[in-house]
Design an enzyme around this catalytic site. Structure first.
Site, PDB file in Angstrom:
ATOM      1  N   ASP A  21       6.370 -54.412 -39.937  1.00 37.60           N
ATOM      2  CA  ASP A  21       6.154 -54.073 -38.532  1.00 37.60           C
ATOM      3  C   ASP A  21       4.836 -54.648 -38.014  1.00 37.60           C
ATOM      4  O   ASP A  21       3.896 -54.862 -38.769  1.00 37.60           O
ATOM      5  CB  ASP A  21       6.127 -52.549 -38.361  1.00 37.60           C
ATOM      6  CG  ASP A  21       5.048 -51.895 -39.221  1.00 37.60           C
ATOM      7  OD1 ASP A  21       4.900 -52.304 -40.387  1.00 37.60           O
ATOM      8  OD2 ASP A  21       4.346 -50.996 -38.729  1.00 37.60           O
ATOM      9  N   GLU A  22       4.808 -54.854 -36.707  1.00 39.83           N
ATOM     10  CA  GLU A  22       3.583 -55.186 -35.987  1.00 39.83           C
ATOM     11  C   GLU A  22       2.720 -56.248 -36.675  1.00 39.83           C
ATOM     12  O   GLU A  22       1.506 -56.098 -36.755  1.00 39.83           O
ATOM     13  CB  GLU A  22       2.728 -53.917 -35.788  1.00 39.83           C
ATOM     14  CG  GLU A  22       3.438 -52.844 -35.002  1.00 39.83           C
ATOM     15  CD  GLU A  22       2.600 -51.577 -34.852  1.00 39.83           C
ATOM     16  OE1 GLU A  22       2.589 -51.027 -33.740  1.00 39.83           O
ATOM     17  OE2 GLU A  22       1.973 -51.137 -35.825  1.00 39.83           O
ATOM     18  N   ALA A  23       3.364 -57.319 -37.125  1.00 38.94           N
ATOM     19  CA  ALA A  23       2.596 -58.377 -37.795  1.00 38.94           C
ATOM     20  C   ALA A  23       2.041 -59.327 -36.732  1.00 38.94           C
ATOM     21  O   ALA A  23       2.264 -60.543 -36.784  1.00 38.94           O
ATOM     22  CB  ALA A  23       3.484 -59.112 -38.801  1.00 38.94           C
TER      23      ALA A  23
END
Ligand code: NGO
Length: 471
Positions: A281-283
Site C-alpha cells: 500500500d501507499e508506495a
C-alpha cells in the site's frame, strides 16, 4: 428475561428455543472421547468443569452441519455439541459460552449454524505501537468468542520492525527500538512468534503475517541504509506524520531482493497458515516501473516459499496472477480495478475503510482515533452487505471481510478494547451470519446483553449510545 439462546452474536443460521434449561453445577462433567478430546478439554477449561469418560455435556464428530458449522442442543438433562470438524466443535463451544448465565443456567433449545464467508478477520497493527505476546493472546481470546478465524498481524511499518529475522538482526535491534511517541517499542523473537502462532492455532485462528513492502519501511532503512537508493540512513520515525508512503526500498538495487528473499523465506517458515501478506500500500516513494517489477519478484518468492500472497488492493497495479488476494481498503464503493480483478478470478478481501476501519473515531467526541474515513459508530459498521457492497464484485468473489485495527493512536491494551468493542462483533456478524438474519434492531437487542459479559472479562468497551446496554 429473554432467553440467552435468542441473543447469540453472530446470529446463528437457525435457532429454536425451548422451555428446557440445563443447570451447570460442580458435578457437571464434559465427556471426552478420542476424536473430541482437544476441544472437550478447552470447553471444560473455559467453563471451569471437569472431564470424564461419561458426562452430561457431550461432543460428537458427526453432524448434518457443513464443515466449520455445528449443531448445539440443550435439554433439561444434557448438552450436545455436534460438528464434522474440530473447528466446527470449537465454534459450538463459543456459542455455548454465550448461553450460560452467571448462575450456570443454560437456556434450552437447538441451534444449527455455519459461516457465510470463509475469511472473518481482524488485523492488529503492532508496529505503530508494540503489543506484547500476552496482549496479542488476550486479543485472540476476545475475538474467537465472535467466531473470528483470522488474525492478520501488521508486523512492520515506518515506526517499527517487530519480527526477528535471523539474517538481518538490526531490523529488530535498531528498527524495533521505538514506536509512535518515542517509547521503547519492542519485537517478537522467532521463538515468541512461534508461540503466538501456536496459540492462534489452538484457537482455530489462522495467523497472517504482514511484511509491508516496498513502502512503509522506514524502520528497516534506519537499520540497513544499504536498502535506500542513496545509501544514507534516515532517522527513526516516532510520529504519525502528515505524509504517508514517504519511504521505499530501492527497487534498483539487487541487495533489496536478497533482503526480501531472506525475510519472506524466514516468515514463511515460521507460518503454518497458507498466506503471506506483503503490504504494497501507499508506495508513493517507489517509482511506478520499479513498483511493478518489485511486486512481481516478491510474488515469485512468496510462491516459491509455498504461500499464497495477499496485498492491499494497490497490488493490482502490478498485474499479479489471479491467485493473489487484493485486500480492498478504500472508502469508495466503486473501484474498477478491483471489479476487473474479480471478473478475472481474483478472490477479494473486503476492508472498506468507511465501514470496518476500527481506528476511526465513533463520534466527534471520541478520545482517540482518526476520522479520515468518517466517524464509525456501531450501526455504520453493521449496516452494509459484503455480498453486494463493492460494484462489480459479487458475493462469490468475496473471500470474506477483515477489520483493521491500525495502532497510531492505540497506546495500551485498553485502547484495543475500546476501539474493537462493540464494533468487532458487528463485523464478525457480517462475516458469519446469513444475510437473511441481518436486522439492525435485532442486532442491537442481542448485542446489548453482551456488555455485562465484556465487563466481567475486563474488556474496556465503548458504551455506544446506539445500544440499549443491559446492566
Ligand atoms: C491506511 C494506511 C495505514 C494507516 C491507516 C490509518 C492502509 C492500508 N495504509 O490503510 O498505514 O495506518 O490507513 O487509518
Amino acid at each position: 428475561m429473554t432467553s440467552r439462546i435468542t441473543c447469540v452474536v453472530p446470529a446463528p443460521v437457525e435457532v429454536h428455543p425451548s422451555t428446557d434449561s440445563f443447570r451447570i453445577t460442580e458435578a457437571t462433567r464434559v465427556r471426552i472421547t478420542d476424536d473430541t478430546a482437544t476441544v472437550g478439554h478447552y470447553l471444560a477449561e473455559t467453563l471451569g468443569l471437569t472431564t470424564g469418560s461419561t458426562g452430561e455435556i457431550t461432543l460428537s464428530r458427526q453432524s448434518t452441519a457443513p464443515a466449520d458449522g455445528y449443531q448445539l442442543t440443550v435439554t433439561n438433562t444434557a448438552i450436545t455439541l455436534r460438528a464434522n470438524t474440530e473447528t466446527g466443535l470449537f465454534m459450538a463451544v463459543q456459542t455455548l459460552r454465550q448461553l450460560v448465565s452467571d448462575e450456570g443456567i443454560v437456556d434450552g433449545g437447538e441451534i444449527l449454524d455455519y459461516p457465510r464467508f470463509a475469511h472473518r478477520g481482524a488485523m492488529l497493527d503492532v508496529s505503530r505501537h508494540f503489543f506484547t505476546v500476552d496482549e496479542v493472546k488476550r486479543f485472540i481470546d476476545q475475538i474467537v468468542q465472535y467466531k473470528i478465524n483470522v488474525l492478520h498481524l501488521h508486523l512492520t511499518d515506518d515506526q517499527g520492525w517487530r519480527l526477528e529475522i535471523t539474517n538481518w538482526p538490526k531490523l529488530t535491534t535498531i528498527g524495533g527500538a521505538t514506536q509512535v511517541g518515542g517509547g521503547p517499542g519492542g519485537f517478537y523473537t522467532q521463538q515468541e512468534f512461534r508461540e503466538l502462532v501456536a496459540y492462534a492455532t489452538s484457537r482455530h485462528i489462522t495467523l497472517i503475517p504482514e511484511i509491508d513492502i516496498p513502502g512503509h519501511v522506514n524502520a528497516a532503512l534506519v537499520a540497513y541504509p544499504e536498502l535506500t537508493c542513496d545509501g544514507v540512513a534516515p532517522p527513526l520515525f516516532t510520529t504519525t506524520g502528515t505524509a504517508t508512503g514517504f519511504s521505499s526500498l530501492c527497487t534498483d538495487k539487487e541487495i533489496t531482493y536478497q533482503f526480501i528473499d531472506d525475510v519472506l523465506r524466514e516468515v514463511a517458515a515460521l507460518t503454518p497458515g497458507p498466506y503471506l501478506h506483503i503490504g504494497t500500500d501507499e508506495a508513493h516513494a517507489t517509482p511506478e516501473e520499479g513498483y511493478a517489477k518489485f511486486i512481481r519478484r516478491a510474488l515469485d518468492m512468496v510462491q516459491r516459499y509455498g504461500k499464497q500472497a495477499i496485498g492491499w488492493h494497490e497490488i493490482l497495479r502490478a498485474d499479479p496472477p489471479t491467485g493473489t488476494i487484493p485486500q480492498f481498503w478504500s472508502k469508495a464503493d466503486d473501484d474498477p480495478r478491483v471489479a476487473e480483478a474479480a471478473a478475472r478470478g481474483h478472490k477479494i478481501l473486503l476492508s472498506p475503510a468507511n465501514k470496518v476501519y476500527l481506528d476511526m473515531k465513533y463520534t466527534p467526541d471520541s478520545p482517540i482515533g482518526y476520522k479520515w474515513a468518517g466517524y464509525l459508530d456501531v450501526r455504520d459498521v453493521y449496516d452494509w452487505d459484503p455480498g453486494t457492497y463493492l460494484q462489480g464484485v459479487p458475493e462469490e468473489a468475496v473471500i470474506g471481510i477483515e477489520a483493521p485495527l491500525w495502532a497510531e493512536h492505540l497506546k495500551h491494551r485498553g485502547h484495543i478494547d475500546f476501539m474493537a468493542f462493540p464494533r468487532l462483533p458487528a463485523v464478525a456478524e457480517l462475516g458469519w451470519s446469513p444475510r437473511e438474519t441481518h436486522d439492525w434492531q435485532d442486532f442491537r437487542r442481542r448485542l446489548a446483553t453482551h456488555g455485562p459479559r465484556w465487563t466481567a472479562q475486563g474488556i474496556e468497551f465503548y458504551p455506544s449510545t446506539q445500544i440499549p446496554w443491559a446492566v
